[in-house]
Design a protein around this motif. Structure first.
Motif, PDB file in Angstrom:
ATOM      1  N   ARG A  74       2.993   6.189  -5.044  1.00 11.87           N
ATOM      2  CA  ARG A  74       3.356   4.906  -5.621  1.00 11.87           C
ATOM      3  C   ARG A  74       3.362   3.763  -4.594  1.00 11.87           C
ATOM      4  O   ARG A  74       3.105   2.609  -4.962  1.00 11.87           O
ATOM      5  CB  ARG A  74       4.732   5.003  -6.273  1.00 11.87           C
ATOM      6  CG  ARG A  74       5.880   5.219  -5.319  1.00 11.87           C
ATOM      7  CD  ARG A  74       7.189   5.485  -6.044  1.00 11.87           C
ATOM      8  NE  ARG A  74       8.321   5.494  -5.107  1.00 11.87           N
ATOM      9  CZ  ARG A  74       9.050   4.416  -4.817  1.00 11.87           C
ATOM     10  NH1 ARG A  74       8.759   3.259  -5.399  1.00 11.87           N
ATOM     11  NH2 ARG A  74      10.042   4.488  -3.960  1.00 11.87           N
ATOM     12  N   ARG A  75       3.594   4.055  -3.322  1.00 14.10           N
ATOM     13  CA  ARG A  75       3.605   2.989  -2.318  1.00 14.10           C
ATOM     14  C   ARG A  75       2.198   2.512  -1.994  1.00 14.10           C
ATOM     15  O   ARG A  75       1.964   1.318  -1.815  1.00 14.10           O
ATOM     16  CB  ARG A  75       4.307   3.459  -1.041  1.00 14.10           C
ATOM     17  CG  ARG A  75       5.789   3.743  -1.229  1.00 14.10           C
ATOM     18  CD  ARG A  75       6.434   4.145   0.094  1.00 14.10           C
ATOM     19  NE  ARG A  75       7.835   4.506  -0.089  1.00 14.10           N
ATOM     20  CZ  ARG A  75       8.839   3.635  -0.094  1.00 14.10           C
ATOM     21  NH1 ARG A  75       8.588   2.346   0.097  1.00 14.10           N
ATOM     22  NH2 ARG A  75      10.083   4.041  -0.267  1.00 14.10           N
ATOM     23  N   ARG A  76       1.255   3.431  -1.907  1.00 17.34           N
ATOM     24  CA  ARG A  76      -0.113   3.052  -1.582  1.00 17.34           C
ATOM     25  C   ARG A  76      -0.844   2.473  -2.786  1.00 17.34           C
ATOM     26  O   ARG A  76      -1.652   1.549  -2.641  1.00 17.34           O
ATOM     27  CB  ARG A  76      -0.880   4.265  -1.053  1.00 17.34           C
ATOM     28  CG  ARG A  76      -0.411   4.762   0.309  1.00 17.34           C
ATOM     29  CD  ARG A  76      -1.263   5.931   0.762  1.00 17.34           C
ATOM     30  NE  ARG A  76      -2.673   5.576   0.804  1.00 17.34           N
ATOM     31  CZ  ARG A  76      -3.669   6.450   0.945  1.00 17.34           C
ATOM     32  NH1 ARG A  76      -3.391   7.737   1.050  1.00 17.34           N
ATOM     33  NH2 ARG A  76      -4.916   6.039   0.985  1.00 17.34           N
ATOM     34  N   LEU A  77      -0.607   3.050  -3.999  1.00 15.30           N
ATOM     35  CA  LEU A  77      -1.340   2.635  -5.197  1.00 15.30           C
ATOM     36  C   LEU A  77      -0.351   2.352  -6.326  1.00 15.30           C
ATOM     37  O   LEU A  77      -0.220   3.158  -7.263  1.00 15.30           O
ATOM     38  CB  LEU A  77      -2.333   3.726  -5.615  1.00 15.30           C
ATOM     39  CG  LEU A  77      -3.361   4.155  -4.559  1.00 15.30           C
ATOM     40  CD1 LEU A  77      -4.099   5.398  -5.017  1.00 15.30           C
ATOM     41  CD2 LEU A  77      -4.338   3.017  -4.291  1.00 15.30           C
ATOM     42  N   PRO A  78       0.354   1.216  -6.267  1.00 10.12           N
ATOM     43  CA  PRO A  78       1.350   0.949  -7.316  1.00 10.12           C
ATOM     44  C   PRO A  78       0.744   0.874  -8.708  1.00 10.12           C
ATOM     45  O   PRO A  78       1.233   1.523  -9.640  1.00 10.12           O
ATOM     46  CB  PRO A  78       1.965  -0.391  -6.886  1.00 10.12           C
ATOM     47  CG  PRO A  78       1.679  -0.493  -5.429  1.00 10.12           C
ATOM     48  CD  PRO A  78       0.374   0.186  -5.225  1.00 10.12           C
ATOM     49  N   VAL A  79      -0.330   0.092  -8.856  1.00  5.07           N
ATOM     50  CA  VAL A  79      -0.958  -0.032 -10.176  1.00  5.07           C
ATOM     51  C   VAL A  79      -1.704   1.239 -10.528  1.00  5.07           C
ATOM     52  O   VAL A  79      -1.696   1.692 -11.688  1.00  5.07           O
ATOM     53  CB  VAL A  79      -1.899  -1.249 -10.198  1.00  5.07           C
ATOM     54  CG1 VAL A  79      -2.598  -1.375 -11.545  1.00  5.07           C
ATOM     55  CG2 VAL A  79      -1.124  -2.533  -9.894  1.00  5.07           C
ATOM     56  N   THR A 105       8.100   0.040  -9.288  1.00  5.00           N
ATOM     57  CA  THR A 105       7.218   0.013  -8.110  1.00  5.00           C
ATOM     58  C   THR A 105       6.262  -1.164  -8.168  1.00  5.00           C
ATOM     59  O   THR A 105       6.037  -1.852  -7.159  1.00  5.00           O
ATOM     60  CB  THR A 105       6.435   1.331  -8.024  1.00  5.00           C
ATOM     61  OG1 THR A 105       7.344   2.433  -7.983  1.00  5.00           O
ATOM     62  CG2 THR A 105       5.565   1.355  -6.781  1.00  5.00           C
ATOM     63  N   VAL A 106       5.674  -1.426  -9.346  1.00  5.82           N
ATOM     64  CA  VAL A 106       4.754  -2.556  -9.485  1.00  5.82           C
ATOM     65  C   VAL A 106       5.495  -3.871  -9.263  1.00  5.82           C
ATOM     66  O   VAL A 106       4.980  -4.801  -8.625  1.00  5.82           O
ATOM     67  CB  VAL A 106       4.081  -2.526 -10.865  1.00  5.82           C
ATOM     68  CG1 VAL A 106       3.254  -3.787 -11.086  1.00  5.82           C
ATOM     69  CG2 VAL A 106       3.182  -1.298 -10.977  1.00  5.82           C
ATOM     70  N   VAL A 118       1.209  -4.988 -16.616  1.00  2.85           N
ATOM     71  CA  VAL A 118       1.697  -3.609 -16.659  1.00  2.85           C
ATOM     72  C   VAL A 118       2.839  -3.478 -17.667  1.00  2.85           C
ATOM     73  O   VAL A 118       2.935  -2.478 -18.398  1.00  2.85           O
ATOM     74  CB  VAL A 118       2.143  -3.168 -15.254  1.00  2.85           C
ATOM     75  CG1 VAL A 118       2.782  -1.777 -15.300  1.00  2.85           C
ATOM     76  CG2 VAL A 118       0.957  -3.146 -14.298  1.00  2.85           C
ATOM     77  N   THR A 119       3.697  -4.485 -17.762  1.00  4.83           N
ATOM     78  CA  THR A 119       4.791  -4.450 -18.728  1.00  4.83           C
ATOM     79  C   THR A 119       4.259  -4.480 -20.156  1.00  4.83           C
ATOM     80  O   THR A 119       4.758  -3.762 -21.049  1.00  4.83           O
ATOM     81  CB  THR A 119       5.730  -5.642 -18.495  1.00  4.83           C
ATOM     82  OG1 THR A 119       6.192  -5.622 -17.143  1.00  4.83           O
ATOM     83  CG2 THR A 119       6.921  -5.586 -19.433  1.00  4.83           C
ATOM     84  N   ALA A 120       3.211  -5.287 -20.378  1.00  2.00           N
ATOM     85  CA  ALA A 120       2.590  -5.310 -21.710  1.00  2.00           C
ATOM     86  C   ALA A 120       1.994  -3.946 -22.053  1.00  2.00           C
ATOM     87  O   ALA A 120       2.094  -3.464 -23.202  1.00  2.00           O
ATOM     88  CB  ALA A 120       1.515  -6.391 -21.760  1.00  2.00           C
TER      89      ALA A 120
END
Length: 397
Positions: A74-79, A105-106, A118-120
């Motif tokens: 999650r730190r390297r690739l949040p999305v 994380t995002v 991302v929330t949508a």
């Protein structure tokens, strides 16, 4: 490929550097992983108690487990971590808890526009989960409101952490720039100080060379002994000037240690004034030195060096603008009273000229030197028709 031609350009892919985790990051990631595993286990136990189809339970557990493993990315690739986990939450109730962690994380690592997208996607996945899985009951209004509050709290916390990190990073950058500016200013001041030192030294040496060279030019029929003595002074002064110049060029080329307050070279003191006066007498200047400092060696080096430079510049100016005149040098003072330096010489007539050029910055440099030491400097004509150079330098008790 023809000879003499460059090989074709082939772009290469650069792999981003992996940021090392600090012990605090490891602790946070371990806690996040354990929370994700715990939520997945609770969701699986709930499915077993509700007697769900084994295939549904297997899919739920597998997707939830994959989401738990994604916590380490999650730190390297949040999305890249959030997108598949949110997609998993459509089919897996266990992955919905990990999806909240992905939202957090995002919010920490990405800008507001990405967080909104991302929330949508999370909201769409929540609706899709009810449509795809009939076993998931429709949430009541209180539960729906609680879910919205939870999502808002997760987003707000993540964005707060992001803002706090940005503020801390900005403060660190400001501190770094301030430190660089401080170092640059210190180096600039060090070089200016060296320039003042070398101006005083080189002006003194070159004035001696010019004076004796002019004397040889005006009196080519002088006795051989006098010509030899003048040539010796010229040689010695030029040699010392070259040594001083070589030293300062080496210092300016190298990295200067800005924390060292002592000059590189030379380091004269108040005890060297008699030698300076004798050198000027050998050059043909009549110097009358009166020193009333009981113990010149006890004078602080910075104060003694400043007084020496003031006398040196005064003698140099006297040779330039009042050649042949008698120069009176008086130095007195003591601990607690400071050191007072006074240099007097007759003011030259308007018809008197000198061939020695001057930049006019010597007195300015002396005034700056005195101010930096906490003292003061005065210069100008007196009512008796003399030129007076006066300075006071503090000497702490």
């Amino acid at each position: 490929m023809r000879r003499g031609t460059a090989p074709p350009y082939r772009p290469t892919m650069r792999i981003p550097a992996v940021e090392s985790r600090s012990p605090r990051d490891w602790a946070v990631d371990v806690v996040a992983f354990l929370l994700a595993v715990g939520f997945t286990a609770l969701a699986y136990v709930d499915g077993v108690e509700r007697r769900l189809d084994p295939a549904v339970l297997a899919v739920d557990a597998i997707l939830g487990g994959l989401g738990c493993l994604g916590v380490w990315l999650r730190r390297r690739l949040p999305v890249g971590f959030a997108a598949p986990v949110i997609a998993f939450s459509v089919f897996s109730s266990a992955a919905s808890g990990v999806a909240l962690l992905a939202l957090f994380t995002v919010a920490v690592h990405r800008r507001f526009a990405v967080v909104g997208l991302v929330t949508a996607g999370f909201a769409a996945a929540s609706v899709g989960s009810v449509v795809v899985r009939p076993d998931v009951p429709l949430p009541t209004w209180p539960l729906a409101a609680l879910g919205v509050v939870c999502v808002a709290a997760v987003l707000a916390t993540g964005m707060f952490v992001r803002a706090r990190r940005q503020l801390a990073g900005s403060l660190r950058e400001q501190a770094r720039r301030a430190d660089l500016e401080r170092v640059a200013q210190a180096r600039s001041q060090e070089r200016k100080r060296i320039a003042r030192e070398m101006h005083d030294v080189l002006a003194h040496r070159m004035s001696l060379v010019s004076l004796h060279a002019g004397a040889l030019e005006l009196r080519p029929d002088a006795p051989a002994a006098e010509i030899a003595r003048a040539a010796g002074v010229i040689r010695d002064s030029a040699h010392q000037a070259l040594e001083d110049l070589r030293e300062v060029i080496g210092v300016l080329r190298a990295e200067v240690d800005c924390d060292d307050d002592a000059p590189e070279r030379p380091q004269p003191t108040l005890a060297d004034l008699p030698a300076l006066a004798e050198e000027s007498r050998r050059a043909g200047t009549r110097v009358r030195l009166v020193s009333r400092v009981a113990d010149p060696a006890s004078v602080p080096p910075a104060i003694g060096r400043g007084a020496y430079r003031i006398v040196q510049e005064g003698l140099t100016n006297a040779r330039k603008y009042a050649p042949g005149a008698e120069v009176s040098v008086s130095v007195h003072g003591g601990r607690g009273d400071g050191v007072t330096v006074e240099i007097r010489n007759p003011w030259p007539s308007d018809t008197e000229e000198t061939a020695i050029p001057g930049a006019g910055s010597g007195i300015i440099g002396l005034a700056e030197r005195a101010e930096l030491a906490g003292g003061r400097l005065e210069h100008g004509h007196t009512s008796a028709g003399d030129f007076r150079l006066w300075a006071w330098l503090p000497w702490q008790p």
